[in-house]
Each structure stands twice: as C-alpha cells, then as structure tokens.
Motif scaffolding. Sequence first.
Motif, PDB file in Angstrom:
ATOM      1  N   HIS A  28      84.103  21.742  55.422  1.00 59.05           N
ATOM      2  CA  HIS A  28      82.728  22.145  55.731  1.00 59.05           C
ATOM      3  C   HIS A  28      81.934  22.353  54.444  1.00 59.05           C
ATOM      4  O   HIS A  28      80.780  21.917  54.338  1.00 59.05           O
ATOM      5  N   GLU A  29      82.524  23.020  53.466  1.00 59.99           N
ATOM      6  CA  GLU A  29      81.822  23.280  52.207  1.00 59.99           C
ATOM      7  C   GLU A  29      81.512  21.974  51.464  1.00 59.99           C
ATOM      8  O   GLU A  29      80.469  21.856  50.818  1.00 59.99           O
ATOM      9  N   VAL A  30      82.397  21.002  51.563  1.00 55.64           N
ATOM     10  CA  VAL A  30      82.122  19.687  50.958  1.00 55.64           C
ATOM     11  C   VAL A  30      80.923  19.056  51.654  1.00 55.64           C
ATOM     12  O   VAL A  30      80.014  18.544  50.996  1.00 55.64           O
ATOM     13  N   ARG A  31      80.902  19.110  52.968  1.00 53.43           N
ATOM     14  CA  ARG A  31      79.758  18.577  53.717  1.00 53.43           C
ATOM     15  C   ARG A  31      78.490  19.306  53.285  1.00 53.43           C
ATOM     16  O   ARG A  31      77.459  18.687  53.010  1.00 53.43           O
ATOM     17  N   ARG A  32      78.573  20.623  53.236  1.00 55.97           N
ATOM     18  CA  ARG A  32      77.419  21.457  52.899  1.00 55.97           C
ATOM     19  C   ARG A  32      76.863  21.093  51.516  1.00 55.97           C
ATOM     20  O   ARG A  32      75.656  21.061  51.311  1.00 55.97           O
ATOM     21  N   HIS A  38      76.708  18.317  50.153  1.00 61.06           N
ATOM     22  CA  HIS A  38      76.071  16.999  50.126  1.00 61.06           C
ATOM     23  C   HIS A  38      74.881  16.877  51.079  1.00 61.06           C
ATOM     24  O   HIS A  38      74.290  15.817  51.197  1.00 61.06           O
ATOM     25  N   ILE A  39      74.541  17.964  51.741  1.00 62.46           N
ATOM     26  CA  ILE A  39      73.443  17.918  52.705  1.00 62.46           C
ATOM     27  C   ILE A  39      72.097  17.751  52.015  1.00 62.46           C
ATOM     28  O   ILE A  39      71.254  16.984  52.467  1.00 62.46           O
ATOM     29  N   GLY A  40      71.886  18.446  50.943  1.00 65.66           N
ATOM     30  CA  GLY A  40      70.580  18.453  50.290  1.00 65.66           C
ATOM     31  C   GLY A  40      69.835  19.709  50.715  1.00 65.66           C
ATOM     32  O   GLY A  40      69.897  20.117  51.878  1.00 65.66           O
ATOM     33  N   ARG A  41      69.146  20.325  49.798  1.00 66.24           N
ATOM     34  CA  ARG A  41      68.493  21.620  50.046  1.00 66.24           C
ATOM     35  C   ARG A  41      67.554  21.620  51.243  1.00 66.24           C
ATOM     36  O   ARG A  41      67.465  22.598  51.965  1.00 66.24           O
ATOM     37  N   GLU A  42      66.854  20.532  51.433  1.00 63.88           N
ATOM     38  CA  GLU A  42      65.865  20.507  52.516  1.00 63.88           C
ATOM     39  C   GLU A  42      66.494  20.539  53.908  1.00 63.88           C
ATOM     40  O   GLU A  42      65.804  20.808  54.885  1.00 63.88           O
ATOM     41  N   PHE A  43      67.780  20.292  54.024  1.00 68.57           N
ATOM     42  CA  PHE A  43      68.453  20.280  55.325  1.00 68.57           C
ATOM     43  C   PHE A  43      69.483  21.400  55.471  1.00 68.57           C
ATOM     44  O   PHE A  43      70.269  21.407  56.408  1.00 68.57           O
ATOM     45  N   LEU A  44      69.504  22.350  54.560  1.00 67.95           N
ATOM     46  CA  LEU A  44      70.518  23.417  54.555  1.00 67.95           C
ATOM     47  C   LEU A  44      70.224  24.593  55.482  1.00 67.95           C
ATOM     48  O   LEU A  44      71.121  25.387  55.756  1.00 67.95           O
ATOM     49  N   LYS A  45      69.012  24.705  55.964  1.00 66.09           N
ATOM     50  CA  LYS A  45      68.653  25.871  56.782  1.00 66.09           C
ATOM     51  C   LYS A  45      69.586  25.985  57.987  1.00 66.09           C
ATOM     52  O   LYS A  45      69.774  25.043  58.747  1.00 66.09           O
ATOM     53  N   GLY A  46      70.166  27.173  58.139  1.00 63.92           N
ATOM     54  CA  GLY A  46      71.058  27.436  59.263  1.00 63.92           C
ATOM     55  C   GLY A  46      72.481  26.955  59.088  1.00 63.92           C
ATOM     56  O   GLY A  46      73.283  27.074  60.014  1.00 63.92           O
ATOM     57  N   VAL A  47      72.799  26.404  57.933  1.00 59.38           N
ATOM     58  CA  VAL A  47      74.167  25.934  57.684  1.00 59.38           C
ATOM     59  C   VAL A  47      74.930  27.061  56.979  1.00 59.38           C
ATOM     60  O   VAL A  47      74.611  27.408  55.847  1.00 59.38           O
ATOM     61  N   PRO A  48      75.931  27.652  57.649  1.00 59.69           N
ATOM     62  CA  PRO A  48      76.642  28.787  57.049  1.00 59.69           C
ATOM     63  C   PRO A  48      77.477  28.376  55.847  1.00 59.69           C
ATOM     64  O   PRO A  48      77.813  27.207  55.676  1.00 59.69           O
ATOM     65  N   ARG A  49      77.792  29.373  55.056  1.00 52.20           N
ATOM     66  CA  ARG A  49      78.626  29.160  53.867  1.00 52.20           C
ATOM     67  C   ARG A  49      79.868  30.021  54.018  1.00 52.20           C
ATOM     68  O   ARG A  49      79.790  31.172  54.427  1.00 52.20           O
ATOM     69  N   PHE A  50      81.020  29.450  53.679  1.00 47.70           N
ATOM     70  CA  PHE A  50      82.267  30.210  53.654  1.00 47.70           C
ATOM     71  C   PHE A  50      82.609  30.493  52.198  1.00 47.70           C
ATOM     72  O   PHE A  50      82.597  29.592  51.367  1.00 47.70           O
TER      73      PHE A  50
END
Length: 120
Positions: free
Chosen positions: A53-57, A59-71
């Motif tokens: 999940h963190e690898v995916r996170r 590579h998302i890009g800042r503009e699409f990170l809203k609501g994506v949790p971090r472990f």
Amino acid sequence: MSGDIPEIWRVHDEITQFLLRSIPEEGFAAVPLLKNGKPSTGRTVSRVFAHLHEVRRSHIGREFLKGVPRFGPGASPGREELIAAFQASGRGIAQRLARVVESGERFRDRPGLVLLGYLI
C-alpha cells in the motif's frame, strides 16, 4: 494499448481486493519461510500488504492523495484497515494512470506503462 491501462489497473486492483478478503484472519500474522524452512523474522503478511500500500501511495502523486491513509513503519493493520487503504490507493492510482494516458506523462523518464508494470 495505452487506452487499456485503466482497465488493466482496475482488474489488478479487483484481484488484490479479492485476495485481501480471502486470507483467513490468522493468516495476516503469518511470516514467510526462509529457504532453510525456518520462519522469517521479517514482515508478516499484514506488514507485506502495508508495504505494498505504501508503495502505491508513494506513486499516486500529491493531487490524488486526499483520503489515502498512511501506515507507519512496522504497522500491522488488520483486514478492514488494509481493504480500506487499498480501495483508497487504488482510486488514487487509477486517477494517476488516467492522467498518464490522457497527457502522455512520463514516469521517471519512462512511458506510463512502466508505472503500471511496476505497481502490478
């Protein structure tokens, strides 16, 4: 072919969600075996999924990170936390890949298809 990228991602993400739902609860605490047959002292199944999940996170890009949790480091999330996290990061990656297809954006000086291949 690049027009197929979002659908390829959607299918991969669906399979990942199915896998998360199919692992028995006690399976998230399991550790892989080493070549010598002894248990690893490394990541549990839960921690492996948290890492993915963190690898995916990342590579998302800042503009699409809203609501994506971090472990955090060493986190061992449960099934429901992982499912929610993968749903959020899956949406973010889908948005990023759509932008890659529309704009021809490159990923680390490589075609966007490389990003898809890396994440799968």
